[in-house]
Design a protein around this motif. Structure first.
Motif, PDB file in Angstrom:
ATOM      1  N   ASP A 178       0.824  -1.206   0.000  1.00 46.66           N
ATOM      2  CA  ASP A 178       0.000   0.000   0.000  1.00 46.66           C
ATOM      3  C   ASP A 178       0.859   1.258   0.000  1.00 46.66           C
ATOM      4  O   ASP A 178       1.855   1.333   0.731  1.00 46.66           O
ATOM      5  CB  ASP A 178      -0.910   0.022   1.231  1.00 46.66           C
ATOM      6  CG  ASP A 178      -1.865  -1.153   1.268  1.00 46.66           C
ATOM      7  OD1 ASP A 178      -2.612  -1.316   0.286  1.00 46.66           O
ATOM      8  OD2 ASP A 178      -1.860  -1.899   2.263  1.00 46.66           O
ATOM      9  N   PRO A 179       0.491   2.283  -0.785  1.00 44.01           N
ATOM     10  CA  PRO A 179       1.237   3.544  -0.787  1.00 44.01           C
ATOM     11  C   PRO A 179       1.255   4.216   0.589  1.00 44.01           C
ATOM     12  O   PRO A 179       2.229   4.876   0.958  1.00 44.01           O
ATOM     13  CB  PRO A 179       0.487   4.404  -1.804  1.00 44.01           C
ATOM     14  CG  PRO A 179      -0.217   3.426  -2.680  1.00 44.01           C
ATOM     15  CD  PRO A 179      -0.595   2.294  -1.784  1.00 44.01           C
ATOM     16  N   VAL A 180       0.164   4.049   1.341  1.00 46.75           N
ATOM     17  CA  VAL A 180       0.069   4.642   2.681  1.00 46.75           C
ATOM     18  C   VAL A 180      -0.412   3.579   3.661  1.00 46.75           C
ATOM     19  O   VAL A 180      -1.428   2.926   3.411  1.00 46.75           O
ATOM     20  CB  VAL A 180      -0.916   5.837   2.711  1.00 46.75           C
ATOM     21  CG1 VAL A 180      -0.966   6.449   4.113  1.00 46.75           C
ATOM     22  CG2 VAL A 180      -0.534   6.877   1.674  1.00 46.75           C
ATOM     23  N   VAL A 181       0.321   3.387   4.744  1.00 41.18           N
ATOM     24  CA  VAL A 181      -0.122   2.465   5.782  1.00 41.18           C
ATOM     25  C   VAL A 181      -0.016   3.143   7.145  1.00 41.18           C
ATOM     26  O   VAL A 181       0.921   3.882   7.414  1.00 41.18           O
ATOM     27  CB  VAL A 181       0.684   1.143   5.808  1.00 41.18           C
ATOM     28  CG1 VAL A 181       0.480   0.351   4.544  1.00 41.18           C
ATOM     29  CG2 VAL A 181       2.154   1.396   6.049  1.00 41.18           C
ATOM     30  N   GLU A 182      -1.002   2.869   7.968  1.00 43.63           N
ATOM     31  CA  GLU A 182      -0.947   3.290   9.364  1.00 43.63           C
ATOM     32  C   GLU A 182      -0.236   2.184  10.136  1.00 43.63           C
ATOM     33  O   GLU A 182      -0.579   1.018  10.006  1.00 43.63           O
ATOM     34  CB  GLU A 182      -2.348   3.484   9.923  1.00 43.63           C
ATOM     35  CG  GLU A 182      -2.352   3.847  11.407  1.00 43.63           C
ATOM     36  CD  GLU A 182      -3.668   3.536  12.098  1.00 43.63           C
ATOM     37  OE1 GLU A 182      -3.800   3.896  13.268  1.00 43.63           O
ATOM     38  OE2 GLU A 182      -4.543   2.891  11.465  1.00 43.63           O
ATOM     39  N   VAL A 183       0.767   2.545  10.920  1.00 44.77           N
ATOM     40  CA  VAL A 183       1.456   1.594  11.785  1.00 44.77           C
ATOM     41  C   VAL A 183       0.923   1.832  13.187  1.00 44.77           C
ATOM     42  O   VAL A 183       0.975   2.947  13.707  1.00 44.77           O
ATOM     43  CB  VAL A 183       2.980   1.797  11.733  1.00 44.77           C
ATOM     44  CG1 VAL A 183       3.680   0.706  12.531  1.00 44.77           C
ATOM     45  CG2 VAL A 183       3.468   1.779  10.290  1.00 44.77           C
ATOM     46  N   PHE A 184       0.384   0.789  13.799  1.00 46.12           N
ATOM     47  CA  PHE A 184      -0.352   0.970  15.041  1.00 46.12           C
ATOM     48  C   PHE A 184      -0.248  -0.270  15.916  1.00 46.12           C
ATOM     49  O   PHE A 184       0.338  -1.294  15.539  1.00 46.12           O
ATOM     50  CB  PHE A 184      -1.834   1.246  14.729  1.00 46.12           C
ATOM     51  CG  PHE A 184      -2.596  -0.016  14.389  1.00 46.12           C
ATOM     52  CD1 PHE A 184      -3.475  -0.569  15.310  1.00 46.12           C
ATOM     53  CD2 PHE A 184      -2.399  -0.671  13.168  1.00 46.12           C
ATOM     54  CE1 PHE A 184      -4.170  -1.743  15.014  1.00 46.12           C
ATOM     55  CE2 PHE A 184      -3.080  -1.841  12.876  1.00 46.12           C
ATOM     56  CZ  PHE A 184      -3.967  -2.376  13.800  1.00 46.12           C
ATOM     57  N   SER A 185      -0.851  -0.189  17.105  1.00 43.78           N
ATOM     58  CA  SER A 185      -1.025  -1.360  17.969  1.00 43.78           C
ATOM     59  C   SER A 185      -2.368  -1.249  18.666  1.00 43.78           C
ATOM     60  O   SER A 185      -2.779  -0.154  19.073  1.00 43.78           O
ATOM     61  CB  SER A 185       0.097  -1.428  19.020  1.00 43.78           C
ATOM     62  OG  SER A 185      -0.159  -2.489  19.930  1.00 43.78           O
ATOM     63  N   GLY A 230      -6.960   9.060  -0.902  1.00 44.90           N
ATOM     64  CA  GLY A 230      -6.550   7.676  -1.088  1.00 44.90           C
ATOM     65  C   GLY A 230      -6.964   6.799   0.072  1.00 44.90           C
ATOM     66  O   GLY A 230      -7.679   7.237   0.977  1.00 44.90           O
ATOM     67  N   GLU A 231      -6.503   5.550   0.041  1.00 45.04           N
ATOM     68  CA  GLU A 231      -6.816   4.596   1.089  1.00 45.04           C
ATOM     69  C   GLU A 231      -5.630   4.427   2.030  1.00 45.04           C
ATOM     70  O   GLU A 231      -4.498   4.795   1.690  1.00 45.04           O
ATOM     71  CB  GLU A 231      -7.196   3.244   0.482  1.00 45.04           C
ATOM     72  CG  GLU A 231      -8.499   3.273  -0.307  1.00 45.04           C
ATOM     73  CD  GLU A 231      -9.686   3.659   0.564  1.00 45.04           C
ATOM     74  OE1 GLU A 231      -9.777   3.177   1.713  1.00 45.04           O
ATOM     75  OE2 GLU A 231     -10.538   4.443   0.093  1.00 45.04           O
ATOM     76  N   ILE A 232      -5.912   3.866   3.195  1.00 52.83           N
ATOM     77  CA  ILE A 232      -4.871   3.637   4.200  1.00 52.83           C
ATOM     78  C   ILE A 232      -4.878   2.173   4.605  1.00 52.83           C
ATOM     79  O   ILE A 232      -5.889   1.651   5.079  1.00 52.83           O
ATOM     80  CB  ILE A 232      -5.089   4.518   5.450  1.00 52.83           C
ATOM     81  CG1 ILE A 232      -5.044   6.005   5.083  1.00 52.83           C
ATOM     82  CG2 ILE A 232      -4.037   4.208   6.524  1.00 52.83           C
ATOM     83  CD1 ILE A 232      -5.393   6.928   6.249  1.00 52.83           C
TER      84      ILE A 232
END
Length: 205
Positions: free
Chosen positions: A45-52, A74-76
């Motif tokens: 993915d061009p944009v990803v949220e990194v989380f927990s 766009g999408e995440i």
């Protein structure tokens, strides 16, 4: 004399406009950083949220995601960090959902998962019941009922999360990775609009 004064006034106004434009451009080292390793080979993915799921700030960011997506158009995607035992355990539940759904979970499913770590439960049985309901409401089976093949899929997905966490040297969440190369520093942003502006800038960079 009047013509000269007008020219000076217009020149000053142009400088002010230029200054405002520069201020709107995200700054390297403040709003974003280069990742220590290019992750575009493992992040599609061009944009990803990194989380927990264990992170309260990540939970609070969830309601802002639609505005951020709309802001850059766009999408995440999502990657669950695995930098300690608690986040690794939570990642298993997240990827148990992702691998069955075949897509990034919706807001309702994510709310159910976050509630497991930030809600109030009187017993472990009550918590397990809430987990099972989150999955069955989404039309998928509980993590406790996965087949061996499905468990293998979850472990494979978590390997990608391990790679992103270790090679990206992710130490704090939430954040966003853009184009597998840039890490957005959310602490330097004041609003969803600011975050979207930085993401859009990096996508066009």
């Amino acid at each position: 004399m009047l013509k000269k004064l007008l020219l000076m006034t217009f020149s000053a106004a142009l400088l002010v406009l230029a200054g405002c434009s520069d201020n709107n451009q995200p700054e390297f080292g403040k709003h974003y950083h280069d990742l220590p390793s290019d992750l575009s080979d493992v992040i599609a993915d061009p944009v990803v949220e990194v989380f927990s799921l264990t992170c309260g700030h990540c939970m609070n960011l969830e309601p802002q995601l639609p505005a951020i997506k709309q802001g850059f158009g766009g999408e995440i995607g999502k990657v669950h960090v695995t930098f300690n035992d608690a986040s690794r355990s939570a990642a298993m539940f997240f990827y148990a959902g992702v691998t069955q759904l075949g897509e990034t979970p919706n807001a309702e499913f994510m709310a159910g998962l976050f509630n497991l770590y930030h809600g109030s439960f009187n017993s472990s049985e009550e918590k397990i019941a809430a987990l099972n309901k989150t999955f069955t409401d989404a039309g998928i089976i509980s993590p406790y009922e996965l087949t061996e093949a499905q468990i293998a899929d979850v472990l494979e997905a978590s390997k990608v999360a391990e790679i992103v966490t270790s090679r990206g040297k992710i130490q704090a969440v939430p954040t966003f990775i853009v184009k597998g190369k840039y890490l957005v520093d959310l602490s330097s942003h004041q609003s969803s609009e600011d975050i979207a502006n930085t993401i859009k800038y990096l996508l066009e960079k």
